[in-house]
Design a protein around this motif. Structure first.
Motif, PDB file in Angstrom:
ATOM      1  N   TYR A   9       0.836  -1.201   0.000  1.00  0.00           N
ATOM      2  CA  TYR A   9       0.000   0.000   0.000  1.00  0.00           C
ATOM      3  C   TYR A   9       0.874   1.256   0.000  1.00  0.00           C
ATOM      4  O   TYR A   9       0.655   2.192  -0.771  1.00  0.00           O
ATOM      5  N   THR A  10       1.868   1.269   0.850  1.00  0.00           N
ATOM      6  CA  THR A  10       2.727   2.454   0.973  1.00  0.00           C
ATOM      7  C   THR A  10       3.493   2.722  -0.316  1.00  0.00           C
ATOM      8  O   THR A  10       3.590   3.869  -0.770  1.00  0.00           O
ATOM      9  N   GLU A  11       4.009   1.655  -0.933  1.00  0.00           N
ATOM     10  CA  GLU A  11       4.872   1.827  -2.091  1.00  0.00           C
ATOM     11  C   GLU A  11       4.112   1.953  -3.407  1.00  0.00           C
ATOM     12  O   GLU A  11       4.571   2.666  -4.321  1.00  0.00           O
ATOM     13  N   LEU A  12       2.969   1.261  -3.521  1.00  0.00           N
ATOM     14  CA  LEU A  12       2.310   1.167  -4.822  1.00  0.00           C
ATOM     15  C   LEU A  12       1.048   2.008  -4.962  1.00  0.00           C
ATOM     16  O   LEU A  12       0.622   2.292  -6.085  1.00  0.00           O
ATOM     17  N   ALA A  13       0.439   2.396  -3.848  1.00  0.00           N
ATOM     18  CA  ALA A  13      -0.792   3.182  -3.943  1.00  0.00           C
ATOM     19  C   ALA A  13      -0.619   4.461  -4.758  1.00  0.00           C
ATOM     20  O   ALA A  13      -1.498   4.812  -5.556  1.00  0.00           O
ATOM     21  N   PRO A  14       0.499   5.189  -4.598  1.00  0.00           N
ATOM     22  CA  PRO A  14       0.645   6.409  -5.407  1.00  0.00           C
ATOM     23  C   PRO A  14       0.621   6.156  -6.912  1.00  0.00           C
ATOM     24  O   PRO A  14       0.258   7.044  -7.685  1.00  0.00           O
ATOM     25  N   ARG A  15       0.969   4.940  -7.321  1.00  0.00           N
ATOM     26  CA  ARG A  15       1.017   4.634  -8.750  1.00  0.00           C
ATOM     27  C   ARG A  15      -0.303   4.082  -9.274  1.00  0.00           C
ATOM     28  O   ARG A  15      -0.726   4.409 -10.389  1.00  0.00           O
ATOM     29  N   TYR A  16      -0.966   3.237  -8.469  1.00  0.00           N
ATOM     30  CA  TYR A  16      -2.135   2.515  -8.977  1.00  0.00           C
ATOM     31  C   TYR A  16      -3.463   2.956  -8.363  1.00  0.00           C
ATOM     32  O   TYR A  16      -4.518   2.583  -8.880  1.00  0.00           O
ATOM     33  N   CYS A  17      -3.443   3.714  -7.280  1.00  0.00           N
ATOM     34  CA  CYS A  17      -4.679   4.163  -6.644  1.00  0.00           C
ATOM     35  C   CYS A  17      -5.020   5.576  -7.103  1.00  0.00           C
ATOM     36  O   CYS A  17      -4.157   6.459  -7.107  1.00  0.00           O
ATOM     37  N   ILE A  18      -6.260   5.774  -7.466  1.00  0.00           N
ATOM     38  CA  ILE A  18      -6.732   7.052  -7.982  1.00  0.00           C
ATOM     39  C   ILE A  18      -7.516   7.756  -6.877  1.00  0.00           C
ATOM     40  O   ILE A  18      -8.494   7.208  -6.364  1.00  0.00           O
ATOM     41  N   PRO A  19      -7.126   8.948  -6.477  1.00  0.00           N
ATOM     42  CA  PRO A  19      -7.867   9.662  -5.430  1.00  0.00           C
ATOM     43  C   PRO A  19      -9.289   9.993  -5.887  1.00  0.00           C
ATOM     44  O   PRO A  19      -9.530  10.290  -7.060  1.00  0.00           O
ATOM     45  N   TYR A  20     -10.210   9.919  -4.941  1.00  0.00           N
ATOM     46  CA  TYR A  20     -11.581  10.333  -5.234  1.00  0.00           C
ATOM     47  C   TYR A  20     -11.616  11.823  -5.562  1.00  0.00           C
ATOM     48  O   TYR A  20     -10.899  12.617  -4.955  1.00  0.00           O
ATOM     49  N   GLN A  21     -12.439  12.178  -6.534  1.00  0.00           N
ATOM     50  CA  GLN A  21     -12.581  13.575  -6.906  1.00  0.00           C
ATOM     51  C   GLN A  21     -14.009  13.826  -7.355  1.00  0.00           C
ATOM     52  O   GLN A  21     -14.725  12.914  -7.787  1.00  0.00           O
ATOM     53  N   LYS A  22     -14.448  15.047  -7.239  1.00  0.00           N
ATOM     54  CA  LYS A  22     -15.778  15.427  -7.714  1.00  0.00           C
ATOM     55  C   LYS A  22     -15.665  15.948  -9.132  1.00  0.00           C
ATOM     56  O   LYS A  22     -15.733  17.145  -9.380  1.00  0.00           O
ATOM     57  N   GLY A  23     -15.459  15.039 -10.043  1.00  0.00           N
ATOM     58  CA  GLY A  23     -15.314  15.390 -11.444  1.00  0.00           C
ATOM     59  C   GLY A  23     -14.941  14.147 -12.225  1.00  0.00           C
ATOM     60  O   GLY A  23     -14.303  13.230 -11.681  1.00  0.00           O
ATOM     61  N   PRO A  24     -15.347  14.058 -13.487  1.00  0.00           N
ATOM     62  CA  PRO A  24     -15.107  12.851 -14.277  1.00  0.00           C
ATOM     63  C   PRO A  24     -13.630  12.614 -14.569  1.00  0.00           C
ATOM     64  O   PRO A  24     -12.859  13.560 -14.733  1.00  0.00           O
ATOM     65  N   LEU A  97     -19.212   6.333  -8.825  1.00  0.00           N
ATOM     66  CA  LEU A  97     -19.942   6.244 -10.092  1.00  0.00           C
ATOM     67  C   LEU A  97     -20.628   7.562 -10.425  1.00  0.00           C
ATOM     68  O   LEU A  97     -20.612   8.010 -11.577  1.00  0.00           O
ATOM     69  N   MET A  98     -21.226   8.188  -9.425  1.00  0.00           N
ATOM     70  CA  MET A  98     -21.944   9.429  -9.676  1.00  0.00           C
ATOM     71  C   MET A  98     -21.012  10.569 -10.074  1.00  0.00           C
ATOM     72  O   MET A  98     -21.325  11.351 -10.981  1.00  0.00           O
ATOM     73  N   ASP A  99     -19.854  10.647  -9.422  1.00  0.00           N
ATOM     74  CA  ASP A  99     -19.006  11.828  -9.564  1.00  0.00           C
ATOM     75  C   ASP A  99     -17.828  11.652 -10.524  1.00  0.00           C
ATOM     76  O   ASP A  99     -17.364  12.642 -11.111  1.00  0.00           O
ATOM     77  N   MET A 100     -17.330  10.429 -10.684  1.00  0.00           N
ATOM     78  CA  MET A 100     -16.071  10.241 -11.401  1.00  0.00           C
ATOM     79  C   MET A 100     -16.191   9.511 -12.730  1.00  0.00           C
ATOM     80  O   MET A 100     -15.320   9.667 -13.596  1.00  0.00           O
ATOM     81  N   ILE A 101     -17.204   8.673 -12.891  1.00  0.00           N
ATOM     82  CA  ILE A 101     -17.266   7.808 -14.072  1.00  0.00           C
ATOM     83  C   ILE A 101     -18.154   8.441 -15.145  1.00  0.00           C
ATOM     84  O   ILE A 101     -19.346   8.657 -14.924  1.00  0.00           O
ATOM     85  N   PRO A 102     -17.615   8.731 -16.315  1.00  0.00           N
ATOM     86  CA  PRO A 102     -18.422   9.328 -17.378  1.00  0.00           C
ATOM     87  C   PRO A 102     -19.535   8.381 -17.841  1.00  0.00           C
ATOM     88  O   PRO A 102     -19.391   7.151 -17.789  1.00  0.00           O
ATOM     89  N   ASP A 103     -20.624   8.957 -18.290  1.00  0.00           N
ATOM     90  CA  ASP A 103     -21.719   8.155 -18.831  1.00  0.00           C
ATOM     91  C   ASP A 103     -21.249   7.386 -20.066  1.00  0.00           C
ATOM     92  O   ASP A 103     -20.423   7.875 -20.849  1.00  0.00           O
ATOM     93  N   GLN A 104     -21.770   6.180 -20.218  1.00  0.00           N
ATOM     94  CA  GLN A 104     -21.514   5.334 -21.384  1.00  0.00           C
ATOM     95  C   GLN A 104     -20.013   5.123 -21.635  1.00  0.00           C
ATOM     96  O   GLN A 104     -19.542   5.146 -22.764  1.00  0.00           O
ATOM     97  N   SER A 105     -19.269   4.909 -20.548  1.00  0.00           N
ATOM     98  CA  SER A 105     -17.821   4.723 -20.677  1.00  0.00           C
ATOM     99  C   SER A 105     -17.346   3.353 -20.213  1.00  0.00           C
ATOM    100  O   SER A 105     -16.170   3.025 -20.362  1.00  0.00           O
ATOM    101  N   VAL A 106     -18.253   2.533 -19.664  1.00  0.00           N
ATOM    102  CA  VAL A 106     -17.866   1.282 -19.016  1.00  0.00           C
ATOM    103  C   VAL A 106     -18.327   0.093 -19.847  1.00  0.00           C
ATOM    104  O   VAL A 106     -19.482   0.021 -20.274  1.00  0.00           O
ATOM    105  N   ALA A 107     -17.426  -0.854 -20.070  1.00  0.00           N
ATOM    106  CA  ALA A 107     -17.764  -2.046 -20.844  1.00  0.00           C
ATOM    107  C   ALA A 107     -18.481  -3.092 -20.007  1.00  0.00           C
ATOM    108  O   ALA A 107     -19.284  -3.876 -20.536  1.00  0.00           O
TER     109      ALA A 107
END
Length: 223
Positions: A9-24, A97-107
């Motif tokens: 978590y300490t070493e890899l989160a900065p590379r693979y974890c995406i911070p939550y944000q209020k925007g797509p 899903l509400m704040d970050m994922i664009p509509d019609q973007s998920v397979a």
């Protein structure tokens, strides 16, 4: 968290974890390619997630989980299996899903063995119910699918009713004219690895129930 999970978590989160944000987010920028994106909601310890991603490196996988030891474990799997097609968001799935994922973007959406909240007074906490299922449809591309599994019969029928009432979702396993008992449940998908919760359910002699639904106006939209 184990020592290995904490280190990962300490070493890899900065590379693979995406911070939550209020925007797509832009999926192509997130993964560095335009490959199709599958979102797994509540990946637990991430074993099945990593195995699926390893077997399908031509696809991208975005895991959403709030349990930090599970995030650490999946990061460890990413490192061990040399996976570049997984990203993680450590936050509430509905808000993501509400704040970050664009509509019609998920397979596809994978929802494997969500918390069944078995007591009747807790049913309102179940993930699979409207309007959440409408949100899934909103984020799916046409032809994309939702795949859910559970070992709780009551939750299986609950989810089948909620999905069936959701406009835009089609059930390729529903057979008109057949008895409704167990009609509409999917056969096991051979590519899905067995999960820890699945093994626990089988140990209790629970049946595994599967639901597989497609977004579209007709079943001809299935890829």
């Amino acid at each position: 968290m184990t020592a290995a999970q904490e280190r990962s978590y300490t070493e890899l989160a900065p590379r693979y974890c995406i911070p939550y944000q209020k925007g797509p987010v832009d999926m192509a920028s997130l993964f560095g390619n335009t490959n199709p994106v599958t979102i797994e909601i509540g990946f637990g310890m991430g074993d099945a997630t990593a195995r699926i991603a390893e077997a399908h490196r031509e696809c991208n996988y975005l895991g959403i989980e709030v349990h930090r030891p599970g995030v650490g474990k999946l990061l460890w799997e990413i490192e061990q299996r040399h996976l570049e097609n997984i990203r993680i968001i450590e936050h509430d799935a509905v808000e993501v899903l509400m704040d970050m994922i664009p509509d019609q973007s998920v397979a596809a959406f994978h929802i494997f063995f969500p918390d069944p909240w078995p007591k009747k007074r807790h049913h309102k906490r179940r993930l699979i119910q409207r309007p959440f299922t409408d949100l899934l449809v909103q984020k799916l591309k046409t032809g994309g699918y939702v795949y859910m599994t559970t070992d709780w019969e009551d939750y299986a029928y609950w989810a089948l009713r909620e999905f069936s009432a959701t406009p835009g979702l089609l059930n390729p396993y529903w057979k008109a004219g057949e008895a409704e008992a167990e009609n509409g449940f999917a056969r096991g998908q051979q590519w899905r690895p067995e999960t820890k919760f699945e093994r626990k359910g089988k140990a209790k002699d629970h049946r595994i129930w599967e639901l597989y639904l497609i977004k579209g106006t007709s079943l001809e939209t299935q890829n």
